[in-house]
Enzyme design. Structure first.
Site, PDB file in Angstrom:
ATOM      1  N   ASN A  35      64.396  53.829  50.475  1.00 17.93           N
ATOM      2  CA  ASN A  35      63.358  53.681  51.480  1.00 17.93           C
ATOM      3  C   ASN A  35      63.414  52.289  52.078  1.00 17.93           C
ATOM      4  OD1 ASN A  35      62.353  52.439  49.172  1.00 17.93           O
ATOM      5  ND2 ASN A  35      60.853  54.030  48.793  1.00 17.93           N
ATOM      6  N   GLU A  83      58.562  54.546  44.901  1.00 18.96           N
ATOM      7  CA  GLU A  83      58.953  53.134  44.976  1.00 18.96           C
ATOM      8  C   GLU A  83      58.044  52.305  45.876  1.00 18.96           C
ATOM      9  OE1 GLU A  83      61.182  55.551  45.884  1.00 18.96           O
ATOM     10  OE2 GLU A  83      62.680  55.585  44.304  1.00 18.96           O
TER      11      GLU A  83
END
Length: 106
Positions: A35, A83
């Site tokens: 990401n 995350e």
């Protein structure tokens, strides 16, 4: 002024969507995960969970989440990835040193 609709936030969302596609096309990340995030003032633009798996990193600016510094989603499609807390912590702590985080699977 609506900070979520700020031009700098819109531009960052566009840039993150573009960079995700570039990383994927150049085999610098894959469909398994990863990401990206960037801080714009007191807001964070963050790719949604499963951007690689579900969308093969072909994101539109509207897909990129806008969250506050506590991780509350203010705009965008999707959910936070597992995350996200790491991104939020890094962007809060090291804001003076940079504005973005890329977690890739090259």
């Amino acid at each position: 002024m609506d900070l979520v609709r700020d031009k700098a936030v819109d531009k960052m969302r566009e840039r993150i969507a573009e960079l995700g596609g570039m990383l994927f096309d150049r085999h610098l990340t894959d469909a398994c995960g990863g990401n990206m995030s960037a801080r714009v003032g007191d807001l964070i633009c963050l790719t949604p969970s499963k951007a690689g798996q579900a969308q093969q990193w072909q994101l539109e600016a509207e897909d990129v989440l806008v969250v506050d510094l506590d991780g509350k989603i203010l705009d965008g499609k999707g959910t936070l990835s597992r995350e996200s807390n790491i991104h939020l912590g890094l962007l809060r702590k090291f804001n003076a040193y940079g504005t973005g985080v890329i977690h890739a699977h090259p």
